[in-house]
Scaffold this motif. Structure first.
Motif, short mmCIF file in Angstrom:
data_model
loop_
_atom_site.label_atom_id
_atom_site.label_comp_id
_atom_site.label_asym_id
_atom_site.label_seq_id
_atom_site.Cartn_x
_atom_site.Cartn_y
_atom_site.Cartn_z
N LEU A 92 0.80 -1.19 0.16
CA LEU A 92 0.03 0.04 0.24
C LEU A 92 0.81 1.25 0.10
CD1 LEU A 92 -2.79 -0.94 2.43
CD2 LEU A 92 -2.88 -0.76 -0.12
N VAL A 115 -9.03 1.45 1.16
CA VAL A 115 -8.62 1.93 0.23
C VAL A 115 -9.73 1.99 -0.69
CG1 VAL A 115 -6.39 1.11 0.32
CG2 VAL A 115 -7.88 -0.39 -0.76
N SER A 122 -4.99 5.92 -1.83
CA SER A 122 -5.27 5.06 -3.02
C SER A 122 -6.66 4.57 -2.99
CB SER A 122 -4.50 3.78 -2.35
OG SER A 122 -4.77 3.23 -1.03
#
Length: 149
Positions: A92, A115, A122
């Protein structure tokens, strides 16, 4: 030594006996929130040529790497693949830094960092179904099942 191990298909080690699929879930492509693919609701396999696909380091069997992190599309177009991370948090961080994208199980994309909502820089988008392929003879519901013993 393990009596039972839950793992992701494909599995082709000769000392593993596979059984039926216990669960299945969709895949997400986790991309930087400022990448053009982040604005798309759905992706095609060919879209993966527009970003580097980050893959795990370590002893990943080549059939597993190819099944989950392919280096080409069905049309033969190359996908840039970089072996870059050892654990999910590192993956990540690499995505957020703009180094590439990673394919994730839908639950993983939601659990680690939220996310799907775009937190931490992201965004997760549904990955094309064919982005994760099961090579012949590498496990799944059709593979040999262990008998109780």
């Amino acid at each position: 030594m393990y009596d039972v191990q839950l793992t992701e298909f494909p599995v082709a080690e000769p000392d593993f006996v596979t059984g039926p699929v216990l669960m299945s879930e969709s895949r997400m492509l986790v991309v930087p929130s400022n990448h053009p693919l982040a604005r798309r609701e759905f992706l095609s396999y060919e879209d993966l040529t527009r970003i580097t696909l980050l893959a795990p380091l370590g002893k990943v069997p080549s059939y597993g790497l190819d099944a989950h992190f392919s280096d080409h599309t069905p049309s033969g177009a190359p996908i840039r693949r970089e072996r870059a991370f050892t654990h999910w948090q590192e993956a990540l961080a690499l995505v957020v830094s703009g180094r590439g994208a990673v394919i994730s199980a839908a639950q993983g994309a939601q659990y680690f960092g939220g996310v799907r909502q775009g937190r931490e820089g992201s965004v997760a988008r549904p990955a094309p179904v064919s982005a994760v392929r099961e090579p012949e003879g590498c496990g799944g519901a059709s593979s040999r099942e262990s008998s109780a013993g």
